[in-house]
Design an enzyme around this catalytic site. Structure first.
Site, PDB file in Angstrom:
ATOM      1  N   CYS A  68      82.400 -56.811  -9.287  1.00 16.16           N
ATOM      2  CA  CYS A  68      81.500 -56.067 -10.172  1.00 16.16           C
ATOM      3  C   CYS A  68      82.206 -55.400 -11.351  1.00 16.16           C
ATOM      4  CB  CYS A  68      80.702 -55.038  -9.380  1.00 16.16           C
ATOM      5  SG  CYS A  68      81.696 -53.969  -8.323  1.00 16.16           S
ATOM      6  N   HIS A  80      80.250 -49.239 -14.094  1.00 24.11           N
ATOM      7  CA  HIS A  80      81.704 -49.246 -13.934  1.00 24.11           C
ATOM      8  C   HIS A  80      82.350 -49.199 -15.321  1.00 24.11           C
ATOM      9  CE1 HIS A  80      81.234 -49.753  -9.777  1.00 24.11           C
ATOM     10  NE2 HIS A  80      81.572 -51.024  -9.616  1.00 24.11           N
TER      11      HIS A  80
END
Length: 356
Positions: free
Chosen positions: A146, A239
């Site tokens: 991810c 993120h």
């Protein structure tokens, strides 16, 4: 276009739930079946997926009865949000049964015959899946970790233009990247966790495979050296990564900005429904990107890049942000399924699955 049936495995988790939501009114795919652990088997999906990730499920999904994750499936395409331990054995078995397994799990990303794909970056790697299908009837296609998705996306146009030699990556990863139940809130309040087990080793390996070259025998990895440090921070989604880069040809900062802003990727002409108009957006100012402000750009599928500046050690440094549950997971898997469908993979597996 006649819609093709798909199933979602691991449908009650954070990523699986996102996949289910993204399939509502999808123009190419029709959600037909869902699978999850034994404790969920036999229950209706709408009673198992929490409301905190977008409200109640759409009715067609909510009414589906959850199958055993290792049960029999009729859908040619299976979108896998399974834990890696389960995916390791189950996904190859499903591929050998004639299914196209598009996986978010890490179990097979580095296999020599399994493509690790970001459609805008390396769509040609899908040829490895065709070789699988010729042997098995089905195939496994994976999307990256991810945090790797955003970093690799931003590195691609720079590698192509200037030749990436090395990168130092420090990540600030959201709570939702840990899955359910995730770290205890008390551990992240007034705190940063400076280590995420198993994460740092994936980053360099996956980036080199993605930026590398597909061959008749597998993949030739890019030679860039990557040093990674991964941290967990008290952010819900998104993120963020600080990236410092060295190149064979030293670029000016303006050239880096131009290369990133002009990037459109290798699938523009295929009009994939999940592909954002701009895969990378360069945001101005010294205080961007920020997870809360920028993670939902392009419906969560656009990678935002900012604070691009000269580096005192390497050549250039910047911040990269991607929504970890969308571009980094559910949206990434769905986009890979769309790429496979656009390039005829789903028709092949549909025939193989029906024949069995």
């Amino acid at each position: 276009m006649q819609r093709i049936d798909v199933g979602v495995l691991g449908a009650t988790g954070l990523v699986g739930g996102r996949l289910v939501r993204l399939l509502e009114d999808h123009p190419w795919f029709r959600l037909r079946e869902v699978g999850a652990s034994d404790r969920s088997k036999g229950k209706r999906l709408g009673r198992l997926v929490a409301d905190d990730e977008g409200g109640s499920l759409w009715s067609g999904a909510a009414d589906l009865v959850v199958k055993a994750v290792d049960g029999e499936y009729a859908s040619p395409i299976l979108l896998s949000a399974l834990p890696s331990g389960i995916a390791r054995d189950l996904e190859p078995r499903l591929a050998r049964a004639g299914h196209l397994v598009v996986s978010n799990a890490s179990s097979h990303r580095m296999d020599v015959d399994v493509p690790l794909i970001i459609p805008e970056v390396n769509p040609d790697h899908i040829e490895a899946a065709r070789r699988q299908a010729a042997r098995w009837g089905g195939a496994i296609v994976t999307n990256p970790n991810c945090v790797v998705v955003g970093v690799a996306m931003a590195l691609q146009p720079l590698h192509e233009a200037f030749g990436l030699e090395c990168a130092v990556v420090t990540t600030f990863q959201a709570i939702s990247g840990a899955g359910k139940p995730g770290p205890a809130a008390g551990n992240l309040l007034d705190n940063v966790l400076p280590y995420i087990a198993g994460e740092e080793d994936k980053i360099g390996k996956e980036i080199r495979k993605i930026l590398g070259r597909a061959t008749a025998d597998g993949f030739e990895e890019a030679s860039a050296r990557v040093s990674a440090t991964c941290t967990r921070v008290g952010v819900a989604h998104g993120h963020l990564a600080s990236v410092s880069m060295g190149f064979r040809t030293e670029p000016r900062v303006e050239q880096v900005v131009e290369a990133l802003a002009g990037f459109r990727g290798g699938v523009v002409d295929e009009h994939l429904p999940g592909a954002p108009q701009r895969p990378i957006e360069v945001v101005p100012g010294d205080d961007r990107p920020q997870p809360r402000l920028d993670r939902d750009t392009g419906g969560g599928m656009t990678v935002t890049v900012g604070r691009i500046r000269a580096c005192e050690v390497h050549h250039v440094k910047m911040f990269v942000l991607a929504h970890n549950l969308v571009r980094g997971a559910a949206g990434a898997a769905l986009l890979n399924a769309e790429l496979c469908h656009a390039r005829g993979m789903s028709a092949h597996t549909a025939h193989a699955s029906a024949a069995r």
